[in-house]
Design a protein around this motif. Structure first.
Motif, PDB file in Angstrom:
ATOM      1  N   LEU A   1       0.815   6.563   1.229  1.00 36.16           N
ATOM      2  CA  LEU A   1      -0.120   5.587   0.654  1.00 36.16           C
ATOM      3  C   LEU A   1      -0.226   5.852  -0.854  1.00 36.16           C
TER       4      LEU A   1
ATOM      5  N   VAL B   1      -1.515  13.326  -1.465  1.00 35.04           N
ATOM      6  CA  VAL B   1      -0.892  12.150  -0.860  1.00 35.04           C
ATOM      7  C   VAL B   1      -1.084  12.117   0.655  1.00 35.04           C
ATOM      8  N   TYR B   2      -1.356  10.914   1.182  1.00 36.56           N
ATOM      9  CA  TYR B   2      -1.308  10.678   2.622  1.00 36.56           C
ATOM     10  C   TYR B   2       0.052  10.103   2.981  1.00 36.56           C
ATOM     11  N   VAL B   3       0.727  10.701   3.957  1.00 36.52           N
ATOM     12  CA  VAL B   3       1.963  10.095   4.454  1.00 36.52           C
ATOM     13  C   VAL B   3       1.641   9.316   5.717  1.00 36.52           C
ATOM     14  N   ILE B   4       2.435   8.280   5.994  1.00 33.21           N
ATOM     15  CA  ILE B   4       2.228   7.494   7.207  1.00 33.21           C
ATOM     16  C   ILE B   4       3.470   7.561   8.081  1.00 33.21           C
TER      17      ILE B   4
ATOM     18  N   TRP C   1      -5.620   5.682  -2.055  1.00 35.91           N
ATOM     19  CA  TRP C   1      -5.983   6.758  -1.130  1.00 35.91           C
ATOM     20  C   TRP C   1      -5.544   8.116  -1.677  1.00 35.91           C
TER      21      TRP C   1
ATOM     22  N   ALA D   1       0.814  -1.224   0.000  1.00 36.08           N
ATOM     23  CA  ALA D   1       0.000   0.000   0.000  1.00 36.08           C
ATOM     24  C   ALA D   1       0.839   1.263   0.000  1.00 36.08           C
ATOM     25  N   VAL D   2       2.109   1.140   0.344  1.00 32.13           N
ATOM     26  CA  VAL D   2       2.949   2.339   0.523  1.00 32.13           C
ATOM     27  C   VAL D   2       4.077   2.396  -0.506  1.00 32.13           C
ATOM     28  N   GLU D   3       4.491   3.620  -0.817  1.00 31.80           N
ATOM     29  CA  GLU D   3       5.661   3.878  -1.651  1.00 31.80           C
ATOM     30  C   GLU D   3       6.467   4.981  -0.978  1.00 31.80           C
TER      31      GLU D   3
ATOM     32  N   LEU E   1       7.133   7.329   4.003  1.00 29.20           N
ATOM     33  CA  LEU E   1       6.273   6.489   3.179  1.00 29.20           C
ATOM     34  C   LEU E   1       4.910   7.149   3.028  1.00 29.20           C
TER      35      LEU E   1
END
Lengths: 443, 443
Positions: B83, B61-64, B115, B44-46, B81
């Motif tokens: 989503l 972009v959503y960051v985690i 997302w 799910a993440v890059e 990272l």
């Protein structure tokens, strides 16, 4: 752009492995639906305060933020969103949110990714797939549902090309009642200490019981004796009684656990065992708990766990006790892929490659492919009108079993089984591959 | 815990809607596999720097972050990272990372959540499901793949209980070649202006062409004239030529677009139309682009889009041009659910409810259920031994069509169709429901 690298903890399967995973998920889903579980998906995120209700997991949560929001004021735990770390907490929230629209008891299955910010050096996944079943009811939940869970899982896993499993069942009331009956006043602390038995061994657990649960040496010894009990049937009860401890909660637990073990023994002999050391780390379980060992992979821990939770989905006067169990699909497949225990017969769904004699005849080959697809035969048209030898190698490299050659000058089409070399005249409106060749075979 | 509330932009379907979604996904997957696309899932993440390669999307972009990492030093864009906001960027990264292990041309499908941190007031989803197909090759990609894409999608969507679709095709080389031929020096700026035609109308677009692309009034008029061209066949080419502009890139684009439209007209008449206003917002497309309108829902925009990208998956000397198309599954279903256009015949997979006369006979009812399941009939055992009337209402409320009554004192079991009231003697080892009742019907 430089060559990208994998990110630790975020596994990605190859297309062949994904085919195996899909096969596994299809079988799980079939079984869950045979038992009347309805499908559900919840969003990937929950408010952070919901995720943190059980303090123990807080260190594992990923929070998300919109990139351009980062400069602003820090949001509160209520406004902050985190990725769910399991499917039980979101399900409990879904039930509370939608209670008015659901029919109880509500049976659902849910197959989704979850995320945990584990330290990568522990070799754990940070993103992985779980397949859960749960039953919740309003106010009270009949105990036979606790006996049903392992039967569903036994059926679901028995249909897969994996080693046999053994489901270990315990009941927290047995442990907590026993600890209370022993005179310990903090049964949760005792439970947490005993939960570490596999990791740190009995001597350290005894020490820990003294330090964190205030146990005397004799009490610690009794706790360890309880954790040693394991039986494939209701005989565990006599072993517990022989330890000479009594408490009403212990009686309740023994009765519930007996029911689960006896039902399992009647319907699926050998599937379940009462194992009184099983505790489960998460706080929300209140009765029956399950863990599952995969034969030959016991040292890797449980591949399928769960239990009964009476207080997870509660809001004011609304109480929805539930019981659930979760298959760690990524974990299970990761173990089996690592041991080369699962294979698939080809790397693409394609059964037939339609050869292209010349680019001018591509429309004709497209029509042949369409006729085959119309009868459910997966096929591709060759990407180029290269020499037939090269087109055959295209099929070979992917494990595609058949190559189709369009006829010329009134001659019929022919189809070749490139494994045996056998080539026969064929009509795209009638020919069928042997059933075993139609789809990739998982074994 | 107070009653939880929905989170704006993160839709959740009911179990009935999820059954419909699964039905749709199963049909899509079947079609993709009939065309030889292999399944793939990416994490799910890059890394954020990968997601930001195309600057236009950065705001979405959503960051985690791991919760307990928040206190530390701010990580770099490389360490951070995010989503993924689509499935094309992760796929291009996957191809580069695994090029040595893949066979080219590589055909894959990918069905996953994505997302985007869109502003909720726009009524857009922040989490949604996409179903993508792509073909990439090493160094060069044959143009017939661009003609194949809409045929796969046409087949996939035709199998669904949804209104007919029309796929609009354009080619960026037509537009850019035309703008260059007109004498405009920033064709991308012109493309971005014309892309707003539906939103702001021709007058504003003409203004914008002047402001951002330096177009004269006559040039702006020509750009708008090009955007007006729409034809179900290769006749679009003559209309473009009639505008009197010439450029080598325009010739190339016309040739490519002609091929796509002619192939579509030959294999699936009425499916595609050359529509020269289609541009696609994302930067990475370099040739053919697709959008798709759902009949009766045109005002909601495209439900399936994509195009050819020559430079997305490149690393040093390795170049992997590709073409892909993405079905916005959540968007499509959201529209149809909102218009009450999709229904399912019951809210659970269950076909038969096995009634429980008394709790003492539960083991017997479990065996009946097991016999039915063994023959592929989804069933549940009644959760309680309530009066039969109450057990029948349990089935009714869920749309379960049959209730099974275990016989007593040597009498045979009986099964009742609770819709017609018809009740007949039956044996759990032999009885079968009509085929139409076995699984929930989507329509």
């Amino acid at each position: 752009m430089s060559k990208p690298m994998p990110i630790s903890g975020f596994p990605e399967w190859t297309p062949s492995q994904r085919m195996i995973e899909q096969y596994v998920l299809d079988r799980l889903r079939d079984t869950f639906e045979l038992y009347g579980f309805a499908p559900l998906e919840t969003r990937a995120v929950e408010p952070l305060d919901q995720l943190l209700r059980k303090g123990e997991t807080s260190k594992e949560v990923y929070v998300i933020r919109r990139l351009h929001e980062e400069e602003g004021a820090a949001p509160t735990a209520e406004d902050t969103l985190g990725l769910h770390f399991d499917l039980t907490v979101p399900f409990a929230r879904y039930v509370l949110e939608n209670a008015g629209k659901l029919q109880f008891p509500f049976r659902r299955y849910q197959i989704q990714k979850v995320w945990r910010g584990e330290r990568p050096q522990e070799g754990r996944y940070r993103e992985f797939l779980q397949a859960d079943i749960d039953i919740v009811d309003r106010d009270t939940l009949a105990p036979h549902h606790e006996a049903e869970m392992p039967l569903v899982i036994g059926d679901a896993l028995r249909g897969l090309p994996i080693p046999p499993v053994r489901i270990q069942v315990n009941n927290r009331k047995v442990c907590e009642g026993f600890y209370l009956g022993l005179g310990l006043t903090d049964p949760e602390a005792a439970l947490r200490a005993v939960d570490k038995l596999d990791k740190i061994g009995p001597d350290k657990v005894a020490e820990l019981l003294g330090e964190t649960a205030g146990a005397t040496e004799a009490q610690a010894k009794a706790c360890l004796a309880l954790a040693q009990i394991s039986a494939p049937d209701a005989s565990f009860a006599a072993e517990v009684r022989a330890l000479g401890v009594s408490h009403p909660l212990l009686d309740e637990g023994i009765e519930e656990l007996t029911r689960v073990v006896e039902t399992a023994a009647a319907h699926a002999p050998g599937l379940c065992v009462a194992d009184l050391r099983i505790a489960r780390g998460l706080d929300y379980y209140t009765g029956t708990v399950y863990e599952t060992q995969l034969q030959g992979f016991e040292r890797f821990g449980s591949i399928c766990s769960g239990g009964r939770y009476d207080n997870l989905a509660s809001s004011g006067a609304n109480r929805f006790p539930g019981v659930g169990i979760s298959i760690g699909v990524s974990r299970l497949l990761g173990l089996l892929f690592g041991a080369d225990r699962l294979t698939v017969s080809r790397s693409v769904p394609t059964c037939v490659l339609v050869a292209v004699p010349t680019e001018e005849r591509r429309a004709e080959t497209d029509r042949i492919a369409q006729a085959l697809r119309g009868r459910g035969i997966p096929c591709e048209v060759s990407p180029s009108a290269a020499k037939f030898g090269k087109q055959i190698r295209y099929a070979e490299r992917r494990g595609i079993p058949y190559v189709w050659f369009p006829g010329a000058d009134g001659a019929p089409d022919e189809v070749k089984d490139i494994r045996s070399g056998e080539q026969v005249a064929a009509d795209a409106g009638e020919w069928n591959p042997p059933r075993a060749d139609l789809k990739p075979l998982v074994s």
